[in-house]
Design a protein around this motif. Structure first.
Motif, PDB file in Angstrom:
ATOM      1  N   THR A  30      24.529 -29.236  27.288  1.00  0.00           N
ATOM      2  CA  THR A  30      24.016 -30.102  28.344  1.00  0.00           C
ATOM      3  C   THR A  30      22.586 -30.558  28.036  1.00  0.00           C
ATOM      4  O   THR A  30      21.975 -31.263  28.834  1.00  0.00           O
ATOM      5  CB  THR A  30      24.027 -29.363  29.696  1.00  0.00           C
ATOM      6  N   GLU A  31      22.070 -30.136  26.887  1.00  0.00           N
ATOM      7  CA  GLU A  31      20.711 -30.495  26.494  1.00  0.00           C
ATOM      8  C   GLU A  31      20.714 -31.804  25.715  1.00  0.00           C
ATOM      9  O   GLU A  31      21.721 -32.175  25.092  1.00  0.00           O
ATOM     10  CB  GLU A  31      20.102 -29.391  25.621  1.00  0.00           C
ATOM     11  N   ASN A  32      19.574 -32.496  25.713  1.00  0.00           N
ATOM     12  CA  ASN A  32      19.446 -33.703  24.899  1.00  0.00           C
ATOM     13  C   ASN A  32      18.442 -33.524  23.757  1.00  0.00           C
ATOM     14  O   ASN A  32      18.120 -34.488  23.061  1.00  0.00           O
ATOM     15  CB  ASN A  32      19.055 -34.914  25.757  1.00  0.00           C
ATOM     16  N   ILE A  45      14.057 -32.298  18.044  1.00  0.00           N
ATOM     17  CA  ILE A  45      15.215 -32.986  17.470  1.00  0.00           C
ATOM     18  C   ILE A  45      16.128 -33.436  18.600  1.00  0.00           C
ATOM     19  O   ILE A  45      16.503 -32.647  19.466  1.00  0.00           O
ATOM     20  CB  ILE A  45      15.971 -32.061  16.496  1.00  0.00           C
ATOM     21  N   GLU A  46      16.444 -34.721  18.597  1.00  0.00           N
ATOM     22  CA  GLU A  46      17.279 -35.308  19.651  1.00  0.00           C
ATOM     23  C   GLU A  46      18.753 -34.969  19.428  1.00  0.00           C
ATOM     24  O   GLU A  46      19.238 -34.926  18.300  1.00  0.00           O
ATOM     25  CB  GLU A  46      17.100 -36.827  19.678  1.00  0.00           C
ATOM     26  N   ILE A  47      19.459 -34.755  20.547  1.00  0.00           N
ATOM     27  CA  ILE A  47      20.902 -34.497  20.534  1.00  0.00           C
ATOM     28  C   ILE A  47      21.590 -35.613  21.307  1.00  0.00           C
ATOM     29  O   ILE A  47      21.156 -35.971  22.403  1.00  0.00           O
ATOM     30  CB  ILE A  47      21.236 -33.149  21.197  1.00  0.00           C
ATOM     31  N   ILE A  69      17.077 -23.636  21.471  1.00  0.00           N
ATOM     32  CA  ILE A  69      17.768 -24.570  22.350  1.00  0.00           C
ATOM     33  C   ILE A  69      18.176 -23.838  23.619  1.00  0.00           C
ATOM     34  O   ILE A  69      18.874 -22.821  23.561  1.00  0.00           O
ATOM     35  CB  ILE A  69      18.992 -25.223  21.663  1.00  0.00           C
ATOM     36  N   LYS A  70      17.685 -24.314  24.725  1.00  0.00           N
ATOM     37  CA  LYS A  70      17.901 -23.698  26.034  1.00  0.00           C
ATOM     38  C   LYS A  70      17.448 -22.245  25.959  1.00  0.00           C
ATOM     39  O   LYS A  70      16.300 -21.974  25.664  1.00  0.00           O
ATOM     40  CB  LYS A  70      19.360 -23.839  26.473  1.00  0.00           C
ATOM     41  N   ASN A  71      18.324 -21.285  26.215  1.00  0.00           N
ATOM     42  CA  ASN A  71      17.940 -19.865  26.151  1.00  0.00           C
ATOM     43  C   ASN A  71      18.396 -19.216  24.852  1.00  0.00           C
ATOM     44  O   ASN A  71      18.407 -17.994  24.730  1.00  0.00           O
ATOM     45  CB  ASN A  71      18.531 -19.100  27.337  1.00  0.00           C
ATOM     46  N   ASN A  72      18.785 -20.045  23.885  1.00  0.00           N
ATOM     47  CA  ASN A  72      19.291 -19.537  22.617  1.00  0.00           C
ATOM     48  C   ASN A  72      18.301 -19.807  21.486  1.00  0.00           C
ATOM     49  O   ASN A  72      17.607 -20.820  21.489  1.00  0.00           O
ATOM     50  CB  ASN A  72      20.620 -20.215  22.268  1.00  0.00           C
ATOM     51  N   TYR A  73      18.255 -18.888  20.542  1.00  0.00           N
ATOM     52  CA  TYR A  73      17.444 -19.132  19.350  1.00  0.00           C
ATOM     53  C   TYR A  73      18.036 -18.366  18.178  1.00  0.00           C
ATOM     54  O   TYR A  73      18.750 -17.371  18.339  1.00  0.00           O
ATOM     55  CB  TYR A  73      15.994 -18.708  19.576  1.00  0.00           C
ATOM     56  N   THR A  74      17.746 -18.855  16.997  1.00  0.00           N
ATOM     57  CA  THR A  74      18.137 -18.146  15.783  1.00  0.00           C
ATOM     58  C   THR A  74      17.145 -18.470  14.682  1.00  0.00           C
ATOM     59  O   THR A  74      16.547 -19.550  14.658  1.00  0.00           O
ATOM     60  CB  THR A  74      19.566 -18.516  15.343  1.00  0.00           C
TER      61      THR A  74
END
Length: 447
Positions: A30-32, A45-47, A69-74
């Motif tokens: 749901t992110e851009n 970076i655009e999505i 991205i949102k609450n995720n990272y790696t």
């Protein structure tokens, strides 16, 4: 003829570019946009609406970066050869992430390593289990052996990556020695400040830019060594440590480590500090990195808003009993506000000191505002109850993005603010409850 030869030579010499390719797709997205963050670097970076992204950009250095991205990272490894495809389902990010293309082998290894390390030492499990032991050297060595075997089993890895990762495994073992002691101290209520645990190792005696850019463990250990140097210089235990980073700044050769030190010095860009203008000027005049300059400038402008004497940003937060309490409700008495999280070891180590002060100063409201994630709300309640944490307990509605909180929390989760009975700022970066300077301030105010 000679001129022609040199022209021909230039044409035949391969041209190396630091431009890399990054593309992929995030399903259930749901992110851009998302970010790739690195050492003194951040790239948005655009999505598109289908969750797809495709970008080329100049890589500032070869080494470790993070995708957020949102609450995720790696963590991801990027070098000048990178032509990487990343695929993930955001509803189960860690379980679904896949890498393809040039750089896939290295990043797949790191992702597999991340799972092994998480299973080895899961912080939440460690706190909930009935165990008071630290991680033994034998178990730590076992982990490093497991990671080394995994690394050696992988084919097609970049040779530079393998060389640096072997050292990184060693650094991770050193980091666990420190962190395990802190987590154990939380279980036993015998709190230890992480900064007081020193690790000595011959590899850390020399400044290594490539290890700094590759290994987050090395970066943490190096920062700890820098703080130890600062404590030697800071004989009066001045709470504004940023200027001491600037004192040892000139002896550092690496531009990247210098920029990192400037970021640490930004703790002095706060409205309590009488030298805020000088520190700000020193930072922006000591680097050409626009990321650092923009970050320092934004922080400087924000702290001008929280100038001493200004009114606090109004807020309405719910307490531990789900009752709404507003900033207006605090007026009429001095308020000592602690901004904290239930997983912050330094925050937890101050609870006992805060409890003692709240018993001693009945005419001060001790207001504890949590910026835990919503998913951690039960952990927040558990810590309050098990630690018998006194005071008014509030849960920020948007974590560190809440209007009141974001004025004060910038690079650290733990923050203390002193507010007048009229709702005006007295200190925006007050000493912690364990610091005698806080009591001295109370006495100065005649509280």
């Amino acid at each position: 003829m000679i001129k022609f030869y040199y022209i021909l030579l230039l044409l035949t010499v391969p041209f190396y570019s630091n431009t890399i390719n990054l593309k992929g797709i995030f399903s259930n997205c749901t992110e851009n946009q998302f970010y790739i963050n690195g050492s003194s670097f951040s790239k948005k970076i655009e999505i598109d609406k289908n969750g797809c992204f495709n970008i080329k950009f100049e890589l500032p250095y070869e080494g470790s970066y993070h995708i957020n991205i949102k609450n995720n990272y790696t963590q991801v490894y990027l070098n000048k050869k990178t032509d990487l495809v990343i695929k993930a389902d955001l509803s189960k990010f860690n379980e679904s992430i896949l890498f393809e293309g040039i750089g896939a082998e290295e990043n797949s290894y790191w992702h597999q390593k991340k799972k092994i390390m998480h299973d080895f030492f899961d912080y939440k499990s460690f706190l909930t289990e009935n165990r008071h032991d630290s991680i033994s050297n034998k178990k730590n060595n076992s982990l490093q052996n497991e990671l080394t075997i995994l690394l050696n089993s992988k084919k097609g890895l970049d040779s530079s990556f393998v060389r640096l990762e072997n050292k990184n495994i060693h650094f991770s073992g050193l980091s666990f020695q420190r962190i395990s002691k802190v987590y154990t101290s939380i279980k036993t209520s015998n709190f230890i400040d992480l900064e007081k645990i020193q690790v000595t190792d011959s590899i850390l005696n020399s400044e290594s830019e490539e290890d700094f850019l590759f290994s987050t463990n090395y970066k943490s250990l190096l920062n700890n060594a820098l703080k130890a140097k600062i404590k030697q210089i800071n004989t009066e235990q001045d709470r504004y440590t940023g200027k001491y980073y600037l004192v040892i700044f000139d002896n550092i050769k690496s531009v990247y480590i210098k920029d990192y030190m400037l970021e640490q010095a930004m703790t002095d860009i706060n409205s309590d500090n009488p030298e805020i203008d000088n520190v700000f000027k020193k930072i922006i005049n000591s680097t050409s990195n626009q990321f650092i300059i923009n970050k320092a400038t934004k922080l400087y402008q924000k702290n001008k808003i929280t100038k001493i004497g200004n009114s606090i940003a109004p807020f309405k937060f719910k307490d531990i009993n789900e009752k709404t309490l507003s900033s207006d409700d605090l007026k009429g008495k001095y308020s000592f506000v602690t901004i904290w999280t239930s997983w912050c070891s330094n925050c937890l180590s101050e609870i006992e000191n805060s409890n003692k002060l709240s018993e001693q100063y009945k005419n001060i409201q001790f207001v504890n505002i949590s910026i835990d994630a919503l998913a951690e709300k039960n952990d927040w309640k558990r810590v309050i109850q098990t630690r018998k944490y006194k005071g008014i307990h509030l849960f920020a509605d948007k974590q560190d993005k809440s209007d009141f909180v974001k004025d004060f929390v910038h690079d650290k989760v733990q923050k203390y603010v002193l507010i007048s009975p009229e709702g005006n700022l007295i200190l925006t970066d007050a000493p912690p409850p364990s610091d005698p300077k806080l009591v001295a301030k109370f006495k100065e105010l005649g509280i």
